[in-house]
Design an enzyme around this catalytic site. Structure first.
Site, PDB file in Angstrom:
ATOM      1  N   GLU A  91       0.782  -1.218   0.008  1.00 53.88           N
ATOM      2  CA  GLU A  91      -0.085  -0.182   0.027  1.00 53.88           C
ATOM      3  C   GLU A  91       0.832   1.120  -0.098  1.00 53.88           C
ATOM      4  O   GLU A  91       1.899   1.226   0.781  1.00 53.88           O
ATOM      5  CB  GLU A  91      -0.993   0.052   1.216  1.00 53.88           C
ATOM      6  CG  GLU A  91      -2.094  -0.881   1.010  1.00 53.88           C
ATOM      7  CD  GLU A  91      -3.105  -1.085   2.402  1.00 53.88           C
ATOM      8  OE1 GLU A  91      -4.081  -1.471   2.311  1.00 53.88           O
ATOM      9  OE2 GLU A  91      -2.647  -0.567   3.298  1.00 53.88           O
ATOM     10  N   CYS A 104       3.337   8.527   1.070  1.00 52.82           N
ATOM     11  CA  CYS A 104       3.660   7.803   2.081  1.00 52.82           C
ATOM     12  C   CYS A 104       3.995   6.481   1.540  1.00 52.82           C
ATOM     13  O   CYS A 104       3.063   5.754   1.190  1.00 52.82           O
ATOM     14  CB  CYS A 104       2.771   7.743   3.097  1.00 52.82           C
ATOM     15  SG  CYS A 104       2.929   6.638   4.643  1.00 52.82           S
ATOM     16  N   CYS A 111       6.068  -6.474   8.336  1.00 51.67           N
ATOM     17  CA  CYS A 111       7.198  -5.714   9.239  1.00 51.67           C
ATOM     18  C   CYS A 111       7.514  -6.712  10.224  1.00 51.67           C
ATOM     19  O   CYS A 111       6.537  -7.487  10.817  1.00 51.67           O
ATOM     20  CB  CYS A 111       6.312  -4.620   9.778  1.00 51.67           C
ATOM     21  SG  CYS A 111       7.469  -3.541  10.790  1.00 51.67           S
ATOM     22  N   CYS A 115       4.841  -3.425  16.654  1.00 51.68           N
ATOM     23  CA  CYS A 115       4.183  -2.554  17.523  1.00 51.68           C
ATOM     24  C   CYS A 115       2.913  -2.844  17.782  1.00 51.68           C
ATOM     25  O   CYS A 115       2.152  -2.989  16.753  1.00 51.68           O
ATOM     26  CB  CYS A 115       4.394  -1.151  16.758  1.00 51.68           C
ATOM     27  SG  CYS A 115       6.151  -0.726  16.686  1.00 51.68           S
ATOM     28  N   CYS A 118      -0.100  -0.961  15.833  1.00 44.92           N
ATOM     29  CA  CYS A 118       0.073  -0.793  14.407  1.00 44.92           C
ATOM     30  C   CYS A 118      -0.691  -1.837  13.452  1.00 44.92           C
ATOM     31  O   CYS A 118      -0.295  -3.127  13.870  1.00 44.92           O
ATOM     32  CB  CYS A 118       1.520  -0.615  14.111  1.00 44.92           C
ATOM     33  SG  CYS A 118       1.695  -0.327  12.523  1.00 44.92           S
ATOM     34  N   SER A 213       9.905   7.133  16.129  1.00 45.52           N
ATOM     35  CA  SER A 213       8.726   6.652  16.697  1.00 45.52           C
ATOM     36  C   SER A 213       8.817   6.517  18.182  1.00 45.52           C
ATOM     37  O   SER A 213       9.537   5.148  18.572  1.00 45.52           O
ATOM     38  CB  SER A 213       8.285   5.578  15.920  1.00 45.52           C
ATOM     39  OG  SER A 213       8.086   5.894  14.765  1.00 45.52           O
ATOM     40  N   LEU A 214       8.874   7.459  18.888  1.00 46.78           N
ATOM     41  CA  LEU A 214       8.952   7.562  20.476  1.00 46.78           C
ATOM     42  C   LEU A 214       7.917   6.724  21.189  1.00 46.78           C
ATOM     43  O   LEU A 214       8.033   5.826  21.839  1.00 46.78           O
ATOM     44  CB  LEU A 214       9.508   8.631  21.006  1.00 46.78           C
ATOM     45  CG  LEU A 214      10.218   8.572  22.203  1.00 46.78           C
ATOM     46  CD1 LEU A 214      11.418   7.812  22.282  1.00 46.78           C
ATOM     47  CD2 LEU A 214      10.523  10.365  22.584  1.00 46.78           C
ATOM     48  N   CYS A 332      -2.058   7.058   9.797  1.00 49.61           N
ATOM     49  CA  CYS A 332      -1.093   6.449  10.437  1.00 49.61           C
ATOM     50  C   CYS A 332      -1.431   5.224  11.092  1.00 49.61           C
ATOM     51  O   CYS A 332      -2.277   5.020  11.783  1.00 49.61           O
ATOM     52  CB  CYS A 332      -0.438   7.453  11.615  1.00 49.61           C
ATOM     53  SG  CYS A 332       0.171   8.991  10.926  1.00 49.61           S
TER      54      CYS A 332
HETATM   55  N1  SAH Z   1       8.284   1.517  11.005  1.00 53.74           N
HETATM   56  C1  SAH Z   1       8.466   2.562  10.945  1.00 53.74           C
HETATM   57  C2  SAH Z   1       7.471   3.530   9.819  1.00 53.74           C
HETATM   58  C3  SAH Z   1       6.174   2.838   9.701  1.00 53.74           C
HETATM   59  S1  SAH Z   1       5.003   3.524  10.949  1.00 53.74           S
HETATM   60  C4  SAH Z   1       8.118   3.577  12.085  1.00 53.74           C
HETATM   61  O1  SAH Z   1       7.804   2.838  13.513  1.00 53.74           O
HETATM   62  O2  SAH Z   1       8.557   4.705  12.551  1.00 53.74           O
HETATM   63  C5  SAH Z   1       4.818   5.257  10.568  1.00 53.74           C
HETATM   64  C6  SAH Z   1       4.338   5.922  11.971  1.00 53.74           C
HETATM   65  O3  SAH Z   1       3.128   5.551  12.125  1.00 53.74           O
HETATM   66  C7  SAH Z   1       5.095   5.537  12.980  1.00 53.74           C
HETATM   67  O4  SAH Z   1       5.452   6.747  13.675  1.00 53.74           O
HETATM   68  C8  SAH Z   1       4.315   4.588  13.912  1.00 53.74           C
HETATM   69  O5  SAH Z   1       4.646   4.590  15.199  1.00 53.74           O
HETATM   70  C9  SAH Z   1       2.972   5.452  13.543  1.00 53.74           C
HETATM   71  N2  SAH Z   1       1.989   4.591  13.877  1.00 53.74           N
HETATM   72  C10 SAH Z   1       1.637   3.169  13.726  1.00 53.74           C
HETATM   73  N3  SAH Z   1       0.517   2.896  14.034  1.00 53.74           N
HETATM   74  C11 SAH Z   1      -0.127   3.762  14.481  1.00 53.74           C
HETATM   75  C12 SAH Z   1      -1.487   3.882  15.032  1.00 53.74           C
HETATM   76  N4  SAH Z   1      -2.420   2.987  14.871  1.00 53.74           N
HETATM   77  N5  SAH Z   1      -2.029   5.352  15.247  1.00 53.74           N
HETATM   78  C13 SAH Z   1      -1.069   6.309  15.110  1.00 53.74           C
HETATM   79  N6  SAH Z   1       0.357   6.233  14.633  1.00 53.74           N
HETATM   80  C14 SAH Z   1       0.619   4.811  14.353  1.00 53.74           C
END
Ligand code: SAH
Length: 341
Positions: A91, A104, A111, A115, A118, A213-214, A332
């Site tokens: 996607e 994006c 992946c 997380c 996600c 992504s903190l 996101c």
């Molecule tokens: N793997 C990378 C890039 C993909 S995620 C990363 O972790 O940064 C892109 C961004 O979306 C990251 O900041 C991630 O933490 C955030 N993200 C993932 N799931 C989300 C959700 N359900 N709601 C809001 N942000 C989310």
């Protein structure tokens, strides 16, 4: 399968042409056809002799994606599901901002990071995308819409720093003035925090933006949300970020997805201020998008604003990210391979 001409930067193409007993300047012509003219067929490269086109066709192709699905949000955001040549799907999302069109892109099929909040978690990791498959996401969207994309964010499916070499190669093609000619400052890499590769990136001398992504300044909470924190904890991650800033003079952007009753109270904000105080950085607050069966849900507007104001009042620049495309599962963390749903 034939090799993909989009996997190569101009210098690689020069070597290929020399090996084919052709002049090196052919590389620039081919590069121009791909990135400036966005042709989908080697036969359309009309300043190459028929002979050369045939030679190229024998070994190479352009690996164009097919659009298997396209969804358009009320806010104009478009989500594409692309079919890859090997039957996999990814996607890509196109968003319009005041300053132009932003895309994006995905970096992997699936992946490994796991997380908890996600949607890309829970689908199996299949493989890394090649450089050509990363740049083709941009080319395919430009072909479909006729627009010129000005910003790229590596925030689709996958962890870009877990596919390091291919992502860097794609960025060099994207950045090349003879390629897509998108300035490095208009390219963002987002990572869940793979520390050794943050150091590698610092040494690449690419002026792109690093987003981290903190999501929490507390190790226990962060480990619960993001298993990668067990491998590289907050202390190690922030040290790497400080070193990155010292080495590159570039500001880091921290992503912080606010989850109701989890990481959104004032105590969390205080810890975050303490952690980031004095750093050359910016905090992007994202109202978390709840995923199916997910434990994390969106903070209240009141808490989001309170969190932002606390950061700003304490010297940390923070903004709330405008949500785009949530009605088509393009916001996101909502990306996953739809065909597996
Ligand atoms: N793997 C990378 C890039 C993909 S995620 C990363 O972790 O940064 C892109 C961004 O979306 C990251 O900041 C991630 O933490 C955030 N993200 C993932 N799931 C989300 C959700 N359900 N709601 C809001 N942000 C989310």
């Amino acid at each position: 399968m034939k090799k993909n001409l989009k996997d190569y930067n101009i210098d690689d193409l020069k070597e290929i042409f020399v090996a084919l007993d052709e002049k090196a300047y052919r590389a620039e012509q081919v590069f121009n056809w791909i990135y400036k003219e966005n042709v989908t067929n080697i036969d359309d490269m009309t300043n190459l002799s028929l002979d050369l086109r045939e030679k190229l066709n024998n070994e190479f192709s352009l690996h164009n994606f097919n659009i298997s699905k396209k969804l358009e949000s009320k806010d104009g955001t478009k989500k594409y599901l692309f079919d890859l040549l090997d039957g996999n799907a990814i996607e890509t999302v196109l968003m319009e901002y005041k300053h132009g069109f932003s895309i994006c892109v995905s970096s992997q099929i699936g992946c490994k990071m796991g997380c908890k909040f996600c949607a890309s978690t829970g689908i199996p990791f299949i493989r890394n995308l090649t450089p050509g498959e990363i740049v083709e996401q941009i080319l395919a969207v430009e072909r479909d819409t006729g627009i010129k994309i000005s910003n790229i964010v590596f925030m689709g499916i996958g962890e870009p720093l877990d596919n390091y070499d291919n992502v860097i190669k794609a960025i060099r093609i994207i950045n090349n003035p003879k390629g897509l000619n998108i300035g490095a400052r208009h390219i963002s890499i987002s990572t869940s925090g793979i520390v050794p590769n943050i150091y590698r990136l610092a040494e690449e001398n690419i002026q792109c933006t690093l987003s981290i992504s903190l999501h929490s300044a507390d190790n226990k909470k962060r480990s619960e949300m993001m298993p990668v924190n067990n491998a590289y904890n907050i202390g190690e991650l922030i040290k790497a970020c400080k070193d990155y800033i010292n080495m590159t003079n570039r500001r880091i952007s921290f992503e912080y997805a606010l989850a109701k009753d989890d990481n959104d109270n004032l105590d969390d904000a205080k810890k975050l201020v303490k952690l980031l105080k004095g750093m050359l950085c910016h905090v992007n607050l994202i109202p978390i998008n709840k995923i199916e069966n997910g434990k994390y849900s969106k903070s209240t507007n009141e808490n989001i604003i309170r969190f932002r104001d606390f950061l700003n009042d304490n010297g940390i620049v923070a903004t709330i990210r405008r949500e785009l495309g949530s009605d088509i599962d393009a916001a996101c963390g909502q990306l996953r391979r739809q065909n597996l749903k």
